[in-house]
Design a protein around this motif. Structure first.
Motif, short mmCIF file in Angstrom:
data_model
loop_
_atom_site.label_atom_id
_atom_site.label_comp_id
_atom_site.label_asym_id
_atom_site.label_seq_id
_atom_site.Cartn_x
_atom_site.Cartn_y
_atom_site.Cartn_z
N VAL A 1 20.95 10.82 43.97
CA VAL A 1 19.96 11.30 45.30
C VAL A 1 19.35 13.20 44.29
O VAL A 1 19.95 14.18 43.68
CB VAL A 1 20.23 12.37 46.19
N HIS A 2 17.68 13.34 44.05
CA HIS A 2 17.26 14.33 43.41
C HIS A 2 17.44 15.10 44.66
O HIS A 2 17.23 15.23 45.74
CB HIS A 2 15.80 13.91 43.01
N ARG A 3 18.16 16.63 43.22
CA ARG A 3 17.90 18.00 44.22
C ARG A 3 16.66 18.70 44.97
O ARG A 3 16.98 19.21 45.97
CB ARG A 3 18.11 19.21 43.33
N ASP A 4 15.90 17.78 44.85
CA ASP A 4 14.65 18.50 45.13
C ASP A 4 14.59 17.58 47.01
O ASP A 4 13.63 18.31 47.77
CB ASP A 4 13.05 18.03 44.49
N VAL A 5 15.21 17.00 46.84
CA VAL A 5 15.07 15.47 48.69
C VAL A 5 16.62 15.96 49.17
O VAL A 5 16.48 15.05 50.16
CB VAL A 5 14.68 14.51 48.52
N ALA A 6 17.64 16.53 48.19
CA ALA A 6 18.86 16.61 48.81
C ALA A 6 19.08 16.80 50.37
O ALA A 6 19.66 16.20 51.12
CB ALA A 6 19.86 17.20 47.82
N ASP A 7 18.76 18.14 50.05
CA ASP A 7 18.96 18.51 51.51
C ASP A 7 17.79 17.62 52.96
O ASP A 7 18.82 18.02 54.25
CB ASP A 7 18.45 20.56 51.96
N ARG A 8 16.78 17.18 52.60
CA ARG A 8 16.68 16.40 53.82
C ARG A 8 16.90 15.04 53.45
O ARG A 8 17.47 14.73 54.75
CB ARG A 8 15.20 16.95 53.35
N PHE A 9 17.26 14.64 53.25
CA PHE A 9 17.89 13.12 52.69
C PHE A 9 18.98 13.05 53.36
O PHE A 9 20.03 12.07 53.83
CB PHE A 9 17.28 12.82 51.36
N LEU A 10 19.76 13.73 52.88
CA LEU A 10 21.49 13.90 52.89
C LEU A 10 21.99 13.34 54.08
O LEU A 10 22.52 12.81 54.87
CB LEU A 10 22.20 14.43 52.09
N PRO A 11 21.41 14.58 55.13
CA PRO A 11 22.21 14.18 56.26
C PRO A 11 21.56 13.26 56.99
O PRO A 11 22.14 12.38 57.76
CB PRO A 11 21.17 15.38 57.23
N LEU A 12 20.34 12.40 56.65
CA LEU A 12 20.15 11.84 57.05
C LEU A 12 20.57 10.38 55.86
O LEU A 12 20.52 9.63 57.73
CB LEU A 12 18.35 10.99 56.64
N ALA A 13 20.61 10.17 55.64
CA ALA A 13 21.36 8.96 54.51
C ALA A 13 23.12 9.02 55.09
O ALA A 13 23.83 7.81 55.10
CB ALA A 13 21.38 9.20 53.17
N LEU A 14 24.08 10.16 55.34
CA LEU A 14 25.42 10.46 55.21
C LEU A 14 25.57 9.80 56.93
O LEU A 14 26.79 8.88 57.71
CB LEU A 14 25.58 11.39 55.44
N GLU A 15 24.54 10.05 57.85
CA GLU A 15 24.48 10.03 59.03
C GLU A 15 24.57 8.32 59.88
O GLU A 15 25.10 7.27 60.21
CB GLU A 15 23.74 10.33 60.34
N ALA A 16 23.01 7.93 59.12
CA ALA A 16 22.58 6.40 58.77
C ALA A 16 24.25 6.12 58.31
O ALA A 16 24.83 4.34 58.17
CB ALA A 16 21.77 6.44 57.81
N LEU A 17 24.91 6.40 57.10
CA LEU A 17 25.75 5.51 56.55
C LEU A 17 27.12 5.61 57.52
O LEU A 17 28.58 4.54 57.73
CB LEU A 17 26.62 5.86 55.29
N ALA A 18 27.16 6.79 58.21
CA ALA A 18 27.85 6.65 59.15
C ALA A 18 28.42 5.79 59.99
O ALA A 18 29.66 5.07 60.76
CB ALA A 18 28.61 7.78 59.61
N GLU A 19 27.44 5.49 60.54
CA GLU A 19 26.57 5.01 61.71
C GLU A 19 27.82 3.33 61.07
O GLU A 19 27.73 2.37 62.18
CB GLU A 19 25.62 4.75 61.69
N ALA A 20 27.23 2.77 60.07
CA ALA A 20 27.61 2.16 59.54
C ALA A 20 28.84 1.29 58.82
O ALA A 20 28.96 0.16 58.53
CB ALA A 20 26.83 1.09 58.32
#
Length: 429
Positions: free
Chosen positions: A273-292
């Motif tokens: 993940v590029h650092r410029d979007v990490a703060d916004r993207f990672l919470p979304l991605a981690l939650e979605a991966l957890a649900e999967a």
């Protein structure tokens, strides 16, 4: 396997099977497309008609695998359900509908001296497939080899022996019923490693070997075989989320790449993940991966982003970056630039499939130019690297080498070429 091998006895069951395959290959080579397609359609119909028999045989293998404590990801690859058998039959019908590569003119024309020169596709001859717990490979390989005029020797793992025996029995009956030689499709006799060694030493009877499976199997075949090998590779695939990515799109692609079927080689194993979007993207991605149900093996910045989420995140080790999990696990890291993502991929990738999610044409162009893998996906899941998805009907494997074939191998990759020179009494001065 030991690196020491000895030449198999001329009376070896493996060599006798290879000799029969060679005779069958000679009979297949000149057949018209209609004859081969009729055999393929007969195979598909037989798979549908005998699904119950196939699934029952497969259940024996699955039960033994679970008793032996086999990882669920491998058990999933081994398992055949009625739905999966129907899908295999559909793939065979798709292969029947594809153009016949044999006889295709690759290039040619009339030379200045009047000689007509044509380079045409011809079958490889006898193809040996060495593979692990993937019984669908048994039918895919048989179908592709028959369509391209090749005989095939199938050496699956002992863990799928009952499944493969049932499938090959169905295929051979259908092939013979269609008037083609049944020995065009054979299981390599024996379940021991010695039978694999003999297949690898059958130079002169077997024209090419294609290993499909884990790194150890592939390395053994490549290093010990005297038969020419087309190397398929493991799938340490990456998804890179660029600074210009649409984040909702990136989440969908990531989850599909990782969790749609994690036990296959085109599933994603690393997220960058590029650092410029990490703060916004990672919470979304981690939650979605957890649900999967996915466990994330993250670097320090990923671990920090997981705070306050329900994500299952553990510290990543150096080993994680090179691991093909084949399970509900993924490594994850934050990178400072696209070029750093490319460097990471070049260091750790197995050369299979890498994806970029971006809204920038410039970033997409640079990524596709710099990443040296068989397949580079732009705004698409890594799961599309598949012969069936590419319109090849099925695939014999995904080659990660660079000679003869690279990427998903369909019908043209199962042919060689020869030159046909036609003159009118021409002699060379």
């Amino acid at each position: 396997m030991s690196s020491q091998t000895t030449a198999p006895s001329p009376e070896s069951p493996v060599l006798r099977a290879a000799a029969r395959a060679r005779e069958a290959a000679a009979a297949l080579a000149p057949l018209p497309r209609a004859d081969k397609d009729a055999a393929l359609l007969a195979i598909a119909d037989a798979l549908d008609a005998r699904t119950e028999e196939i699934v029952a045989a497969n259940a024996e293998d699955v039960a033994k695998a679970r008793e032996a404590g086999t990882a669920e990801g491998i058990v999933d690859r081994l398992t055949l359900t009625p739905e999966r058998v129907r899908a295999i039959a559909a793939d065979v019908r798709n292969v029947a509908g594809l153009p016949d590569p044999v006889g295709e003119v690759v290039r040619g024309g009339t030379l200045p001296n009047g000689i007509d020169l044509r380079q045409v596709r011809v079958p490889l001859g006898v193809v040996g497939i060495v593979y692990e717990a993937r019984p669908n490979v048994t039918v895919d390989a048989a179908a592709l080899c028959l369509k391209s005029g090749n005989a095939v020797l199938l050496r699956g793992s002992s863990s799928a022996y009952a499944s493969n025996t049932a499938l090959v029995g169905v295929v051979r009956d259908a092939v013979a019923g269609a008037g083609l030689p049944a020995d065009a499709v054979q299981l390599v006799p024996g379940e021991s490693r010695e039978s694999v060694r003999e297949l690898m030493r059958a130079r002169g009877l077997v024209d090419v070997l294609i290993p499909r499976g884990g790194a150890s199997l592939i390395r053994t075949v490549v290093e010990e075989s005297t038969v020419p090998v087309i190397e398929t590779g493991t799938g340490n695939c990456h998804v890179y989320v660029d600074a210009a990515a649409d984040l909702d799109t990136a989440v969908r692609i990531l989850v599909n790449s990782k969790a749609q079927r994690p036990s296959v080689c085109n599933a994603a194993e690393t997220l960058l993940v590029h650092r410029d979007v990490a703060d916004r993207f990672l919470p979304l991605a981690l939650e979605a991966l957890a649900e999967a149900g996915v466990t994330v093996h993250g670097d320090e910045r990923v671990l920090a982003a997981a705070a306050g989420t329900k994500a299952a995140v553990v510290p990543a080790t150096e080993e994680d970056w090179e691991t093909e999990y084949l399970s509900y696990d993924i490594a994850a890291a934050v990178v400072d630039s696209l070029d750093e993502a490319v460097r990471h991929i070049r260091r750790w990738s197995s050369g299979h499939t890498e994806a970029i999610v971006t809204g920038s044409q410039q970033a997409a162009r640079r990524f596709t130019q710099l990443v040296d893998s068989t397949t580079v996906a732009v705004n698409a899941s890594t799961r599309f690297t598949d012969g069936s998805q590419f319109g090849f009907g099925a695939e014999i494997g995904i080659s990660t080498q660079k000679l003869h074939a690279r990427g998903p191998m369909g019908l043209p990759e199962l042919t060689s070429t020869k030159y046909v020179v036609t003159g009118d009494g021409h002699v060379r001065g």
